[in-house]
Design a protein around this motif. Structure first.
Motif, PDB file in Angstrom:
ATOM      1  N   ALA A  16       0.798  -1.231   0.000  1.00  0.00           N
ATOM      2  CA  ALA A  16       0.000   0.000   0.000  1.00  0.00           C
ATOM      3  C   ALA A  16       0.828   1.276   0.000  1.00  0.00           C
ATOM      4  O   ALA A  16       0.265   2.366   0.058  1.00  0.00           O
ATOM      5  N   ALA A  17       2.135   1.177  -0.061  1.00  0.00           N
ATOM      6  CA  ALA A  17       2.975   2.369   0.041  1.00  0.00           C
ATOM      7  C   ALA A  17       2.991   3.194  -1.235  1.00  0.00           C
ATOM      8  O   ALA A  17       3.300   4.385  -1.204  1.00  0.00           O
ATOM      9  N   ARG A  18       2.654   2.583  -2.354  1.00  0.00           N
ATOM     10  CA  ARG A  18       2.765   3.291  -3.631  1.00  0.00           C
ATOM     11  C   ARG A  18       1.923   2.584  -4.684  1.00  0.00           C
ATOM     12  O   ARG A  18       1.368   1.511  -4.460  1.00  0.00           O
ATOM     13  N   VAL A  38      -0.612  -2.088   4.605  1.00  0.00           N
ATOM     14  CA  VAL A  38       0.475  -3.006   4.952  1.00  0.00           C
ATOM     15  C   VAL A  38       1.560  -2.891   3.894  1.00  0.00           C
ATOM     16  O   VAL A  38       1.268  -2.922   2.687  1.00  0.00           O
ATOM     17  N   GLY A  39       2.808  -2.772   4.321  1.00  0.00           N
ATOM     18  CA  GLY A  39       3.898  -2.675   3.358  1.00  0.00           C
ATOM     19  C   GLY A  39       5.247  -2.609   4.034  1.00  0.00           C
ATOM     20  O   GLY A  39       5.366  -2.729   5.259  1.00  0.00           O
ATOM     21  N   LEU A  40       6.272  -2.373   3.228  1.00  0.00           N
ATOM     22  CA  LEU A  40       7.651  -2.397   3.702  1.00  0.00           C
ATOM     23  C   LEU A  40       8.242  -1.006   3.906  1.00  0.00           C
ATOM     24  O   LEU A  40       9.380  -0.904   4.353  1.00  0.00           O
ATOM     25  N   GLU A  41       7.514   0.041   3.567  1.00  0.00           N
ATOM     26  CA  GLU A  41       8.068   1.391   3.599  1.00  0.00           C
ATOM     27  C   GLU A  41       7.292   2.242   4.600  1.00  0.00           C
ATOM     28  O   GLU A  41       6.321   2.909   4.231  1.00  0.00           O
ATOM     29  N   PRO A  42       7.698   2.246   5.872  1.00  0.00           N
ATOM     30  CA  PRO A  42       6.906   2.943   6.892  1.00  0.00           C
ATOM     31  C   PRO A  42       6.730   4.432   6.649  1.00  0.00           C
ATOM     32  O   PRO A  42       5.659   4.980   6.927  1.00  0.00           O
ATOM     33  N   ASP A  43       7.745   5.100   6.146  1.00  0.00           N
ATOM     34  CA  ASP A  43       7.612   6.532   5.902  1.00  0.00           C
ATOM     35  C   ASP A  43       6.561   6.809   4.831  1.00  0.00           C
ATOM     36  O   ASP A  43       5.726   7.716   4.980  1.00  0.00           O
ATOM     37  N   THR A 306       5.196  -4.073  12.862  1.00  0.00           N
ATOM     38  CA  THR A 306       5.058  -2.984  13.809  1.00  0.00           C
ATOM     39  C   THR A 306       3.908  -2.110  13.355  1.00  0.00           C
ATOM     40  O   THR A 306       3.610  -2.039  12.171  1.00  0.00           O
ATOM     41  N   VAL A 307       3.250  -1.453  14.286  1.00  0.00           N
ATOM     42  CA  VAL A 307       2.121  -0.596  13.950  1.00  0.00           C
ATOM     43  C   VAL A 307       2.434   0.830  14.371  1.00  0.00           C
ATOM     44  O   VAL A 307       3.048   1.060  15.394  1.00  0.00           O
ATOM     45  N   ARG A 308       2.027   1.758  13.535  1.00  0.00           N
ATOM     46  CA  ARG A 308       2.171   3.181  13.866  1.00  0.00           C
ATOM     47  C   ARG A 308       0.784   3.763  13.989  1.00  0.00           C
ATOM     48  O   ARG A 308      -0.044   3.604  13.101  1.00  0.00           O
ATOM     49  N   LYS A 309       0.502   4.448  15.082  1.00  0.00           N
ATOM     50  CA  LYS A 309      -0.822   5.029  15.311  1.00  0.00           C
ATOM     51  C   LYS A 309      -0.707   6.539  15.408  1.00  0.00           C
ATOM     52  O   LYS A 309       0.325   7.068  15.751  1.00  0.00           O
TER      53      LYS A 309
END
Length: 309
Positions: A16-18, A38-43, A306-309
């Motif tokens: 979902a990053a791009r 969900v993806g590999l690029e958190p930023d 990991t989850v970012r909220k």
């Protein structure tokens, strides 16, 4: 086929990053869907989450990691209370002659596109069974027709198509619908990355119309959203792909003959070509694996979610 209202539903979108995943998440969100990215690029995922119209969060995970994806599934359900839609979109690509291909990149395409899709379904199917939900597996024109210089990608997309068809027959009686989404060359980082190789670009330009065009992302994703609303068994990102189904049985022989001619045309330009994973998504995958190997050497294997909220 009747449409199902998406308002208030919960969707999980991998990759979902791009590209397709990013735009699909935003269009679903605009229809009132709560989206788990969900993806590999958190930023990049954080930026996508910030652009959503409604509720949404992101999880950093490798779709090929069963433990990580199982944790994501638990956390998404805890956060949103239910899961109605899963789009298995994460994918990578490489190209070039098989004989000179990088074995690690070739294998990684199979791992992400095929194994990763199965890992995703295994993690989220229990939740979909509870909601009688919908799983959309993103395949490709590459599932309908083979292509020289794309052996890994064609194998992976043919595999996910067959896997999704099998799964549809297994879970349909329990209320879960499974769809396969087909896309031709669509304007994404992956396609632009492949076009940076001059031979791959010229080969694609020599394909017969309409397979030689790059199609805009927006209309293709709108068709995917429409397919999700209809819980369709087959979704075609470009109108003409539906017609390919009726002739696909003839295509291997045609491509086998024409492909030999094209390989002779490019001759020495093919010798020794070794292409890694293409595009920004491919670079992110390679970087993530390199970091994982580094972390494993220092601390031992750790979970990737990991989850970012």
């Amino acid at each position: 086929m009747s449409r199902v209202s998406l308002q208030g539903r919960v969707a999980v979108v991998t990759g979902a990053a791009r590209g397709v995943g990013e735009l699909l998440a935003r269009k679903l969100s605009a229809r009132g869907v709560k989206v788990a990215l969900v993806g590999l690029e958190p930023d990049e995922l954080k930026q996508v989450a910030a652009r959503l119209h409604g509720e949404g969060e992101y999880w950093h995970a490798d779709v090929t990691d069963p433990e990580a994806m199982a944790r994501v599934a638990v956390e998404v359900k805890e956060r949103f209370g239910r899961i109605d839609i899963v789009v298995a979109n994460a994918g990578v690509a490489t190209g070039g002659p098989f004989v000179d291909s990088d074995p690690e990149s070739w294998r990684r395409v199979i791992e992400v596109n095929l194994i990763g899709s199965a890992v995703t379904a295994r993690a989220f199917l229990p939740a979909l069974l509870e909601t009688r939900g919908y799983l959309l597996q993103i395949a490709s024109l590459a599932a309908l027709t083979p292509a020289p210089m794309m052996s890994a990608y064609c194998a992976s997309k043919s595999g996910v198509e067959a896997y999704a068809h099998s799964l549809r027959g297994e879970v349909g009686h329990r209320g879960v619908k499974v769809g396969v989404g087909y896309l031709s060359w669509t304007d994404t980082d992956m396609v632009r990355g492949a076009d940076q190789d001059d031979v791959m670009r010229e080969l694609r330009q020599r394909l017969p119309w309409p397979t030689n065009k790059t199609y805009p992302l927006g209309p293709a994703v709108e068709r995917l959203v429409d397919g999700i609303e209809r819980r369709s068994a087959h979704v075609y990102g470009q109108w003409w792909l539906r017609g390919m189904q009726s002739v696909r049985g003839y295509l291997p022989a045609i491509i086998g003959t024409g492909g030999q001619r094209e390989m002779r045309r490019f001759g020495d330009r093919l010798d020794g070509r070794r292409i890694g994973l293409v595009g920004a998504g491919g670079a992110a995958d390679e970087q993530g694996r390199a970091q994982g190997r580094k972390d494993a050497g220092v601390q031992g294997r750790k979970g990737a979610a990991t989850v970012r909220k």
